[in-house]
Design a protein around this motif. Structure first.
Motif, PDB file in Angstrom:
ATOM      1  N   PHE B 131       0.806  -1.225   0.000  1.00 56.88           N
ATOM      2  CA  PHE B 131       0.000   0.000   0.000  1.00 56.88           C
ATOM      3  C   PHE B 131       0.839   1.274   0.000  1.00 56.88           C
ATOM      4  O   PHE B 131       0.354   2.343   0.352  1.00 56.88           O
ATOM      5  CB  PHE B 131      -0.944   0.052   1.207  1.00 56.88           C
ATOM      6  N   LEU B 181      -4.313  -1.488  13.037  1.00 59.79           N
ATOM      7  CA  LEU B 181      -5.121  -2.205  12.081  1.00 59.79           C
ATOM      8  C   LEU B 181      -4.701  -3.657  11.929  1.00 59.79           C
ATOM      9  O   LEU B 181      -4.241  -4.071  10.877  1.00 59.79           O
ATOM     10  CB  LEU B 181      -4.998  -1.491  10.725  1.00 59.79           C
ATOM     11  N   LEU B 182      -4.842  -4.426  12.976  1.00 60.38           N
ATOM     12  CA  LEU B 182      -4.515  -5.845  12.959  1.00 60.38           C
ATOM     13  C   LEU B 182      -3.066  -6.126  12.620  1.00 60.38           C
ATOM     14  O   LEU B 182      -2.738  -7.198  12.150  1.00 60.38           O
ATOM     15  CB  LEU B 182      -5.386  -6.582  11.938  1.00 60.38           C
ATOM     16  N   PHE B 184      -1.249  -4.588  10.290  1.00 62.65           N
ATOM     17  CA  PHE B 184      -0.809  -4.313   8.920  1.00 62.65           C
ATOM     18  C   PHE B 184       0.073  -3.075   8.816  1.00 62.65           C
ATOM     19  O   PHE B 184       0.792  -2.900   7.840  1.00 62.65           O
ATOM     20  CB  PHE B 184      -2.001  -4.208   7.973  1.00 62.65           C
ATOM     21  N   LEU B 750      -4.568 -13.353   1.612  1.00 60.38           N
ATOM     22  CA  LEU B 750      -5.057 -11.979   1.735  1.00 60.38           C
ATOM     23  C   LEU B 750      -4.826 -11.164   0.484  1.00 60.38           C
ATOM     24  O   LEU B 750      -5.660 -10.384   0.070  1.00 60.38           O
ATOM     25  CB  LEU B 750      -4.363 -11.273   2.902  1.00 60.38           C
ATOM     26  N   PHE B 751      -3.644 -11.313  -0.091  1.00 63.82           N
ATOM     27  CA  PHE B 751      -3.301 -10.412  -1.187  1.00 63.82           C
ATOM     28  C   PHE B 751      -2.882 -11.207  -2.397  1.00 63.82           C
ATOM     29  O   PHE B 751      -2.123 -12.153  -2.280  1.00 63.82           O
ATOM     30  CB  PHE B 751      -2.121  -9.519  -0.787  1.00 63.82           C
TER      31      PHE B 751
END
Lengths: 264, 763
Positions: B131, B181-182, B184, B750-751
């Protein structure tokens, strides 16, 4: 409160659009283990004890049931009941009804092994009412009706419950267990989100008062079954059984209140 | 007469001391070397940029060097003690010779450190990331011995320890939950960071309190020359930073903010179950310092961060850290540097359910207040003494529940726990001869659990057998421990050395969390009568060699570590809002060993590193796995990272990283059975299986839009997981929905490929 963590992992799937895929993971085969599931309740019998075996994970066939066991239940007042094998691995007795306050002992002899367990019959706790609520549906669940059960926890900590739901004859596999550590003496509304009903369905709800050993078994069983759900990260293990002798499963004395509602 | 006085004169020694700073921003440089080639002696600046060097009286040529800066050579006459503050210029981008780290790169060979890695913001900025969010903790995971907790996660394991065994310090303040956020994202906004150092092998006596590592992060002081700023617009977050001088450059400040807006995308979705969720986090860093006099300087720094998550109208949870450090540097003389710190740290979370008239609130926190004194004394050339103490008071507030309306939950206030943790340390860094350097010392620590508190005693089954009440200020239990530390650096050649070390650590605080995914419901508990302090002993040996005028660095380290009083949970443990949480724990031991290789190229248009870790981490608990030793979940065996950066010209630079590691040890079923009308998995051993191997390639490119202007901006393109490998996040074993007799293994990933563009600017 334990359901918080799975909910949290829902977020993860939602946010990152995680994907699922069936994969081939080779697993080692092991020596089969013995599985025992039995209960005595405050409702009339027949009471059942089922003996079976574990099987290889990828084996799609039926579970093998174990024949030829000697199965007894004894209560704390010295009564003795012999359970007869009705079909392979299924042992039954309908000569008695469970009495609150007594301790029930199970003893099984099979293939030169002895398995025992005991469980204390609690006082049944009445169901105050059942409510039906409509759920409009979401990405994770279809629309349908679900049930809220209301019951009043007797004063004093140390009560344990299991709530079982049935649609007609069919038992829902979701295991709900709760204790009264945070809710002692209160009227408890419990949302049974796990089962969705459609108009015309007959919903039967059982509130089972159980002892701590059974509670621990069902609680750890429910974490194993929910840890096989996506997103769970705790280390799975076999549930904590109240059986001695190395078997899987449990034996429970269950004090049952039952109520029925027809969905309109 | 002359001869004698000459001889006396020659023996007379003076002190050269001062600060080394960046000429453009005025930032103090940490670890800059100060060297006298004639005397073949030198030192490095400390974490505040201060150095002190004792030299014979007379004229000296002094060489100041620092990573990525033009060396400064000075002729200094020492006829008395001299204070010399130096400013160094960053090396300009010369296409012929891009220098990532200058000649001081031989630091790894010479230093009295081992198992230590440093990252400078430059490293963090150039590596492609998920990201486009630059992240110190994720870049650090590309170094040997440091492993990611999971896919895209900023949490890390060091040398076989678990994530709670890392001490994370931000300007000396402990950060209890370093993830957003968990997990990340880390709580460290890279704009605010000046220096990152991780200690995983030899840990000097000034540090203590965790078993596995110390991650020491320093925030920028703020530009003392001119007002400047930086910022970025990213796919999921934006950042802004401002720094500048005040009071004629005697002071400077820095403020940074960051906020994610991932939840704004949810609003676009038509599904009301999704678009009414709220999810974001923010960070705020602020720092100011002021030079009261030549000898005194004060610093004030703080961090505030919070995550907010609302799941439709059902429940909300928010959590975050706050830290505040006040520090005072004082120079008693050129030989004695003192720092006094007052530090506050707080981690808390709030969980609430709002359901029309009914309310349920849960609040939990851990708070720390700290007083530290650190002395650095330079008695003579080749000796550095460090000593000091720390007084640390902890509050543990496990949970407070309040509910109103029809909520069937009773109000509950779990007992707050109080503890006092003290430490005294001393260490001596001693250049014994031109070939041998010693760094040794010890840390004496104590930990007292204080009243008011109920202390419970349990039987085997976990039932309370006895309760004792301790009134306020009564000491329930005190632990005393002494941790010796030792490092020997033996020079084996002009560019190589062999180092040996021993480190003993104690950890008095323990994290209970049923999950690895960085849920905010962290519960820290103090050591007590039942929970013993965790202990570790680590021995390590390393060989360090630099080639081609330090443009290539090689390090090879091996270690063995044992750990006692490790903590795990009973099967089905209930640690949430449980007064009797200690009854839910089981205790055991662990061991970890491994080998780490790092080859790094620091010069040239193409630079980067290769890191390889071969390691094991094992646990033994009487109550787990029938008492047989089993691999810890972080047992990873092979872990490889390749990092390459190519600076094409002053407009374009490209980067690539590739990682590979053995899957974590994991518990999979070996069979199944039927109970309660369903198929249940049958487990026969703890962590007896492995997740599939993980590997991933990331690419990045940075395009400087206007490299010569005052307002510089750049676009950063990154592609995460270029070949879209579906790396498993978890594997679950479940029945097929339409036929429960058929059980299968289902992987969650996830990705797949994630491309991102980030716009960054600087002025």
């Amino acid at each position: 409160m334990k359901r918080l963590i799975p909910l949290y992992s829902v977020l993860l799937i939602l946010l990152f659009n995680a994907c699922e895929e069936v994969v081939n993971i080779p697993l080692r085969n092991t020596v089969p283990g013995v599985v025992i599931e039995g209960s005595v309740t405050t409702l009339p019998g027949p009471y059942k004890v089922i003996m079976s075996q574990t099987t290889d994970y990828y084996n799609p066939g039926m579970i093998k049931h174990l024949s030829g066991a000697l199965v007894f239940v004894k209560d704390s007042e010295g009564h003795y009941w012999y359970f007869q094998e009705k079909k392979q691995g299924l042992y039954e007795n309908s000569q008695f009804t469970g009495i609150p306050g007594l301790t029930y002992h199970l003893q099984i002899e099979w293939n030169r092994h002895v398995y025992t367990a005991s469980s204390v019959m609690q006082e049944p706790v009445p169901i105050d009412s059942l409510h039906v609520q409509f759920f409009p549906g979401s990405r994770f669940a279809d629309a349908g009706y679900f049930i809220i059960i209301y019951f009043t926890d007797p004063p004093g900590k140390g009560n344990y419950y299991r709530i079982k739901m049935m649609r007609g004859e069919k038992t829902n596999t979701v295991i709900y267990v709760l204790d009264d550590q945070l809710t002692d003496g209160n009227q408890i509304p419990f949302y049974l989100y796990g089962a969705s009903y459609q108009p015309g369905d007959t919903a039967i709800v059982e509130l089972q008062s159980i002892d701590r050993g059974v509670y621990e078994y069902l609680l750890t069983l429910s974490t194993v079954t929910s840890s096989s759900q996506p997103g769970s990260t705790s280390t799975p293990a076999n549930p904590t059984t109240n059986l001695s002798g190395g078997a899987l499963g449990y034996f429970g004395a269950l004090a049952i209140s039952r109520d029925t509602v027809i969905i309109e | 007469m002359f001869c004698i006085s000459g001889a006396v004169f020659a023996q007379e020694k003076h002190i050269l001391s001062g600060y080394v700073r960046d000429a453009t921003s005025g930032e103090e440089l940490i670890g800059a070397t100060v060297y006298s080639p004639e005397m073949k002696t030198g030192t490095a600046t400390n974490q505040y940029g201060f150095y002190s060097l004792t030299l014979p009286a007379g004229k000296h040529k002094i060489l100041y060097q620092y990573l990525g800066y033009k060396p400064v050579s000075m002729e200094i006459t020492l006829d008395r003690d001299v204070r010399k503050d130096i400013e160094m210029n960053p090396s300009s981008r010369n296409l012929e010779e891009v220098i990532v780290s200058g000649q001081t790169a031989d630091y790894q060979v010479r230093s009295a450190e081992m198992g230590t890695n440093r990252l400078i913001p430059q490293d963090i900025r150039t590596v492609p990331v998920l990201f486009g969010e630059q992240d110190v903790l994720k870049t650090m995971q590309l170094l040997p011995g440091i492993a990611a907790v999971g896919e895209g996660n900023s949490g890390f394991y060091v040398r076989g320890g678990d994530a709670s065994q890392n001490l994370v310090l931000l300007d000396e303040a402990p950060v209890y939950n370093a993830s957003h956020l968990l997990g990340f994202f880390s709580v460290f906004n890279s704009d605010a960071i000046k220096d990152v150092k991780i200690l995983k092998g030899f840990i000097p006596p000034q540090y203590g309190g965790r078993l596995a590592s110390v991650l020491d992060i320093k925030m920028k002081e703020g530009n003392s020359k001119k007002l400047s700023g930086a910022g970025g617009l990213g796919l999921i977050s934006s950042r802004l930073q401002l720094e500048g001088p005040f009071h004629k450059g005697k002071g400077s400040f820095m403020v940074t903010g960051r906020r994610t807006y991932a939840d704004l995308f949810l609003k676009v979705l038509p599904d009301t179950n999704v678009n009414s969720n709220v999810l974001f986090f923010y960070d705020f860093n602020a720092k100011a310092n002021y030079r009261i006099s030549e000898k005194d300087r004060i610093y004030l720094s703080g961090y505030l961060g919070r995550d907010v998550f609302k799941f439709r109208k059902f429940f909300g949870i928010d959590w975050g850290n706050q830290t505040l450090s006040v520090r005072w540097n004082h120079l008693f003389s050129g030989r004695l540097f003192v720092n006094t710190s007052l530090i506050y740290s707080n981690y808390n979370y709030n969980f609430n359910i709002i359901n029309e008239e009914n309310k349920f609130d849960l609040f939990s926190s851990i708070r720390d207040i700290n007083w530290k004194e650190d002395f650095q004394f330079y008695p003579s050339s080749g000796h550095t003494l460090r000593f000091g103490f720390k007084v640390n008071y902890h509050w543990f507030m496990p949970g407070e529940v309040s509910s109103s309306g029809d909520f069937p939950v009773n109000n509950l206030k779990m007992e707050t726990r109080y503890a006092l943790e003290n430490a005294f340390y001393i260490s001596h860094e001693w250049k014994v001869s031109s070939g041998i350097t010693l760094h040794y010392g010890a840390r004496l620590s104590s930990f007292s659990v204080m009243g008011p508190a109920h202390i419970y005693y349990y039987n085997e089954r976990g039932d309370v057998t006895d309760t004792t009440w301790y009134p306020r200020h009564n000491i329930i239990k005190t632990y005393w421990n002494i941790d010796p530390r030792l490092l020997v650096n033996i020079k084996t050649g002009s560019h190589s050395s062999l180092k040996l070390s021993y480190t003993r650590m104690h950890q008095y605080l323990h994290l209970l969390s049923n999950s690895t995914s960085g849920t905010p419901l962290d519960l820290w508990i103090p050591s007590s009568t039942i929970v013993k302090p965790q202990t570790s002993n680590q021995i390590s040996a390393g060989y360090f060699h630099n080639f081609h005028e330090n443009s290539w660095e090689l390090s090879l380290e091996a270690y063995y570590k044992n750990m006692a009083h490790q903590i795990d949970y009973k099967n089905g443990a209930d640690i949430f809002l449980n007064e009797l949480v200690e009854s839910q724990l089981v205790f055991g031991s662990g061991q970890a060993y491994g080998m780490e290789l790092l080859v790094r190229k620091n010069k040239g248009l193409f630079h980067g590193w290769v890191s390889y870790t071969l390691a094991r981490s094992l646990r033994n608990f009487k109550d787990i796995n029938q008492g047989k030793t089993y691999p810890a979940k972080q047992d990873r065996i092979h872990d490889i990272s390749l990092v390459g950066i190519y600076d094409l010209n002053n407009k374009w630079s490209f980067s690539a990283t590739w990682v590979y590691y053995t899957g974590n040890a994991v518990t999979f079923p070996s069979g199944k059975y039927v109970i309660e009308y369903q198929y249940v998995n049958y487990y026969t051993e703890r962590n007896g299986y492995r997740m599939p191997p993980y590997h991933r390639l990331d690419l990045g490119a940075t395009w400087q839009l206007n490299p010569e202007k005052n307002f510089r901006s750049s676009l950063n393109f990154s592609i995460y997981n270029v070949y879209a490998r579906k790396n498993a996040y978890s594997i679950s074993f479940q029945s097929k929905e339409d036929d429960p007799r058929i059980t299968e293994a289902v992987k969650i990933y996830l990705f797949s490929i994630v491309p991102t563009v980030t716009y960054n600017f600087k002025f």
